[in-house]
Design an enzyme around this catalytic site. Structure first.
Site, PDB file in Angstrom:
ATOM      1  N   PHE A   1       0.373  -1.115  -0.100  1.00 27.90           N
ATOM      2  CA  PHE A   1       0.041   0.000   0.445  1.00 27.90           C
ATOM      3  C   PHE A   1       0.847   0.935   0.643  1.00 27.90           C
ATOM      4  O   PHE A   1       0.450   1.906  -0.017  1.00 27.90           O
ATOM      5  CB  PHE A   1      -0.994   0.061   1.190  1.00 27.90           C
ATOM      6  CG  PHE A   1      -1.517  -0.931   1.137  1.00 27.90           C
ATOM      7  CD1 PHE A   1      -2.561  -2.101  -0.010  1.00 27.90           C
ATOM      8  CD2 PHE A   1      -1.191  -2.055   2.321  1.00 27.90           C
ATOM      9  CE1 PHE A   1      -3.431  -2.308   0.642  1.00 27.90           C
ATOM     10  CE2 PHE A   1      -2.506  -3.101   2.787  1.00 27.90           C
ATOM     11  CZ  PHE A   1      -3.120  -3.500   1.610  1.00 27.90           C
TER      12      PHE A   1
ATOM     13  N   THR B   1      -2.176  -8.510  -5.359  1.00 26.89           N
ATOM     14  CA  THR B   1      -3.591  -7.820  -5.901  1.00 26.89           C
ATOM     15  C   THR B   1      -3.131  -8.889  -7.492  1.00 26.89           C
ATOM     16  O   THR B   1      -4.665  -9.028  -7.861  1.00 26.89           O
ATOM     17  CB  THR B   1      -2.587  -6.629  -6.774  1.00 26.89           C
ATOM     18  OG1 THR B   1      -1.642  -6.792  -7.178  1.00 26.89           O
ATOM     19  CG2 THR B   1      -2.368  -5.241  -5.660  1.00 26.89           C
TER      20      THR B   1
ATOM     21  N   ASN C   1      -8.038  -8.736 -15.560  1.00 24.28           N
ATOM     22  CA  ASN C   1      -8.691  -9.442 -15.010  1.00 24.28           C
ATOM     23  C   ASN C   1     -10.046  -9.643 -13.353  1.00 24.28           C
ATOM     24  O   ASN C   1      -9.694  -8.698 -12.891  1.00 24.28           O
ATOM     25  CB  ASN C   1      -7.519 -10.876 -13.917  1.00 24.28           C
ATOM     26  CG  ASN C   1      -7.925 -12.074 -13.796  1.00 24.28           C
ATOM     27  OD1 ASN C   1      -9.616 -12.809 -13.292  1.00 24.28           O
ATOM     28  ND2 ASN C   1      -7.229 -12.448 -12.180  1.00 24.28           N
TER      29      ASN C   1
ATOM     30  N   GLU D   1      -5.467   1.596  -6.679  1.00 23.29           N
ATOM     31  CA  GLU D   1      -5.644   3.054  -5.351  1.00 23.29           C
ATOM     32  C   GLU D   1      -7.549   3.446  -5.975  1.00 23.29           C
ATOM     33  O   GLU D   1      -7.446   4.344  -5.624  1.00 23.29           O
ATOM     34  CB  GLU D   1      -4.806   3.966  -5.852  1.00 23.29           C
ATOM     35  CG  GLU D   1      -3.581   3.178  -6.026  1.00 23.29           C
ATOM     36  CD  GLU D   1      -1.785   4.026  -5.271  1.00 23.29           C
ATOM     37  OE1 GLU D   1      -1.969   4.853  -4.492  1.00 23.29           O
ATOM     38  OE2 GLU D   1      -1.317   3.999  -6.952  1.00 23.29           O
TER      39      GLU D   1
HETATM   40 MO1  MOS Z   1       0.639   3.074  -4.309  1.00 25.91          MO
HETATM   41  S1  MOS Z   1       0.761   4.497  -2.438  1.00 25.91           S
HETATM   42  O1  MOS Z   1       1.560   4.138  -4.996  1.00 25.91           O
HETATM   43  O2  MOS Z   1       2.086   2.270  -3.918  1.00 25.91           O
END
Ligand code: MOS
Length: 713
Positions: free
Chosen positions: A246, A473, A597, A670
């Site tokens: 993150f 992810t 996906n 994001e």
């Molecule tokens: Mo993200 S805050 O660009 O890892």
């Protein structure tokens, strides 16, 4: 021998739901994370962090600790190797926290002051906990508030547009029929990835080898090479599996300390952070204080737009949370002003955290839009439609695509927005007041140069090598689908190997740019390989390999305003007796490029929206003024949304392929969190008639503010 004739045209993997290719390894425990990989002769380092908020280390009393069982060494500013923290990396100057133990300065509580290394983690921990460190303490200041002394506007630079402006703001505000002038705040928030930061370092055959958990192996390798003045080719960093990041998993003290200790002891050393240490050593999202002023005609058309944001930073490094950026893309006005200000305090340096800027910025901006809609007496979606810009309000550039209204339209239809009575405080169900809210979302869609290699193996399979990072992810799986389509084979014939700096430079998993940037490089290498294979001939035992470097192609992109967009919807119930807010359902519709996906993309978006609930209602790291330290740096004291807090969340998308991208990708890492907290806060207003401009919307704040209904009664 397999020849090129075995290439049968199979496409259509991209866009089809596919479970994670490493999913079985993960759920069976076969997947090894950084702290799981065994090494012979492994020693264990334990970080010791400062307990004072400002001052100098007077002494580190190593002697008694060195006599403890298993203890091998104690590193501190008096004993550690020298490093060079004076460099510019790919993302700019390093936070001096990574130049560990280079002086006796203590700029905040939680600054690394020593590393105890022992044969076992338990021995290291025990010794670290009894190690006596003496300080010369100085008065500190951790008090963040709007407009406080020391606040300044950073210099505009290519990397940071601190301030933008056009038109006469005061004049336009004065001639506006309707004005909103509101102040908002968001608290200090933490990444808290499930897997704590961990790194093992060793010297092997003249090379430095690091097993790490990070967002970019070439990035971390490059920073370590610079810090230790090494030939970049002599540093290898791997990070095969990552349990969340993150924004927090770049180069951090633990990798540097592992390298220092491995060098001093000439054996492998691992350093793992505790959850508590992560609250001060890996960055966080700064608290923000924001003011939004909107001036509009009676029909809601904006004449004046002003977003002023302020965050804190440390005394040793400037980090700007660009909360005022969102309005530069979303809304135009005759007079338009945005500024990101910063104030240095005796606290750790904040860093990027999922949707840096847009996450806190969208709470303020999209709340203010809702306030303007209320004052104008028009629907919040109609208000946004009325202010759709034809081009970038600040940049003047055309949008590559801008399907935000399509998101609102589809979202409104599926959420049942048309039946909504706009008046607040009217819907009661027992002790609960019910309301709905909406907000817009946007996040930049970028791409960065990357390199990749694709090999046609003699057994008929294909191997992709790229120093991509899969933070959980599903990036590895997405790249498998992309390579499969590019090679026109079944995904099962493609093996994607990632997260090894020896594979060459590639974009980090950050800025929602990872998958797009890597996909581009994989496409290019696969295309090159197909050309080579088309020449015919047998595949030799070592395979046939094609390589790509997208620097030129990426550099040739035309200037456009490239963003993803979305519309967030939330329904809440507010308990009028306890002040508790429950989110009952959420819907997010996104225009975020071609979806590679759908299975993992939906998880990404739902994950972001879940975090938005958490941001709206729960997350808040409290700092004690007297000690300068966190009050409860753990998962008991830092609450975030858990299962029972999360209702039915739906995420979906409209068709929005990026015309300039080989796959059509825009990036989805994001945008899911952007606008989500505002949608919840707007729903709380709709339920209660009370605006909550300070996050999180805690029960005590709800009770203290009362509800429209209770006040009326
Ligand atoms: Mo993200 S805050 O660009 O890892």
């Amino acid at each position: 021998m397999t020849t090129t004739t075995s290439l049968t045209a199979v496409t259509g993997s991209v866009g089809t739901a596919h479970t994670r290719v490493e999913g079985r390894d993960k759920v069976t425990g076969a997947a090894r994370y950084a702290a799981d990989v065994p090494f012979a002769e492994l020693a264990h380092g334990w970080m010791v962090l400062s307990t004072v908020a400002r001052g100098r280390v007077r002494s580190v009393e190593s002697e008694p600790v060195l006599a403890m069982p298993g203890v091998l060494t104690v590193l501190h500013h008096g004993s550690a190797p020298r490093v060079d923290g004076d460099y510019t990396g790919v993302l700019g100057r390093p936070d001096p926290i990574v130049a560990c133990f280079q002086n006796d300065q203590v700029p905040f509580v939680g600054w690394p002051v020593a590393l105890v290394v022992a044969e076992t983690p338990e021995q290291a921990r025990e010794a670290a906990e009894v190690l006596v460190v003496r300080y010369d303490e100085e008065p500190h200041d951790v008090d963040f508030s709007a407009g406080r002394s020391g606040t300044y506007t950073p210099q505009n630079s290519p990397a940071l547009q601190a301030e933008t402006g056009k038109g006469d703001l005061d004049a336009e505000l004065a001639s506006s029929a309707v004005v909103v002038d509101s102040e908002y705040s968001t608290p200090e928030e933490h990444h808290s990835p499930m897997e704590p930061h961990a790194a093992m370092a060793r010297w092997e055959g003249g090379r430095l080898e690091v097993i790490d958990s990070n967002q970019g192996t070439t990035w971390v390798a490059d920073e370590l090479a610079k810090l230790f003045s090494l030939d970049p080719a002599s540093v290898r960093v791997r990070s095969e599996h990552v349990g969340g990041a993150f924004g927090s998993k770049g180069v951090r003290p633990h990798q540097v300390l592992a390298v220092m200790a491995a060098t001093v002891l000439d054996r492998p050393v691992r350093v793992v952070l505790t959850r508590r240490q992560m609250f001060s050593a890996v960055g966080y999202r700064s608290p923000t204080a924001q003011r939004v002023r909107l001036g509009a005609d009676a029909d809601g058309r904006l004449r004046a737009f002003d977003h002023q944001a302020q965050n804190l930073t440390s005394r040793v490094h400037e980090f700007v949370e660009q909360s005022a950026s969102m309005g530069r893309v979303m809304y135009d006005a005759d007079a338009h002003h945005t500024v990101n200000r910063v104030v240095p305090l005796d606290v750790p340096t904040p860093t990027w955290m999922r949707a840096p800027g847009e996450a806190p910025g969208s709470f303020a901006l999209e709340s203010a839009l809702d306030e303007l809609a209320e004052k104008c007496g028009i629907d919040p979606i109609v208000l946004r439609a009325r202010n759709e810009p034809a081009a970038g309000p600040v940049s003047g550039l055309p949008f590559s695509s801008r399907n935000v209204l399509a998101c609102f339209q589809e979202g409104a239809r599926r959420f049942g927005w048309a039946e909504r009575d706009p008046r607040p405080g009217l819907r009661r169900e027992g002790r609960w007041l019910l309301g709905t809210g909406t907000a817009a979302a946007t996040y930049p869609s970028g791409v960065a140069p990357s390199t990749a290699a694709v090999t046609a193996e003699a057994d008929g399979t294909f191997t992709v090598r790229i120093s991509a990072a899969d933070l959980g992810t599903g990036a590895r799986t997405a790249l498998t689908l992309i390579a499969a389509d590019a090679l026109e084979v079944e995904p099962g014939r493609v093996h994607v190997r990632i997260a090894d700096s020896d594979f060459g430079p590639a974009m980090i998993a950050g800025g929602s740019m990872g998958t797009r940037s890597w996909a581009w490089a994989v496409m290019a290498a696969a295309g090159e390989l197909r050309e080579q294979l088309a020449l015919g001939g047998d595949i030799p035992p070592q395979g046939v390999t094609a390589r790509s470097d997208t620097s030129a192609a990426v550099g040739a992109l035309s200037a456009k305003e490239r963003h993803s967009f979305g519309a967030q919807f939330a329904e809440v119930a507010v308990d009028t007796t306890s002040g508790e807010v429950r989110v009952r359902r959420m819907l997010g519709i996104f225009a975020a490029g071609r979806i590679v996906n759908p299975l993992t993309a939906r998880s990404q978006l739902v994950g972001g929206m879940t975090w938005g609930i958490s941001m709206a209602l729960h997350e808040e790291a409290a700092r004690d003024r007297a000690s300068g330290s966190h009050v409860a740096a753990d998962f008991a004291g830092y609450h975030f949304a858990a299962n029972a807090d999360v209702p039915l969340i739906e995420a979906d998308w409209v068709d929005d392929p990026d015309a300039d991208d080989p796959v059509g990708i825009k990036g989805i890492g994001e945008i899911g969190i952007v606008g989500a907290a505002a949608a919840v806060a707007n729903a709380v207003w709709h339920a209660t008639g009370v605006r909550h401009r300070n996050l999180p919307i805690r029960p005590d704040r709800v009770l203290l503010a009362g509800t429209g209904e209770a006040t009326a009664g």
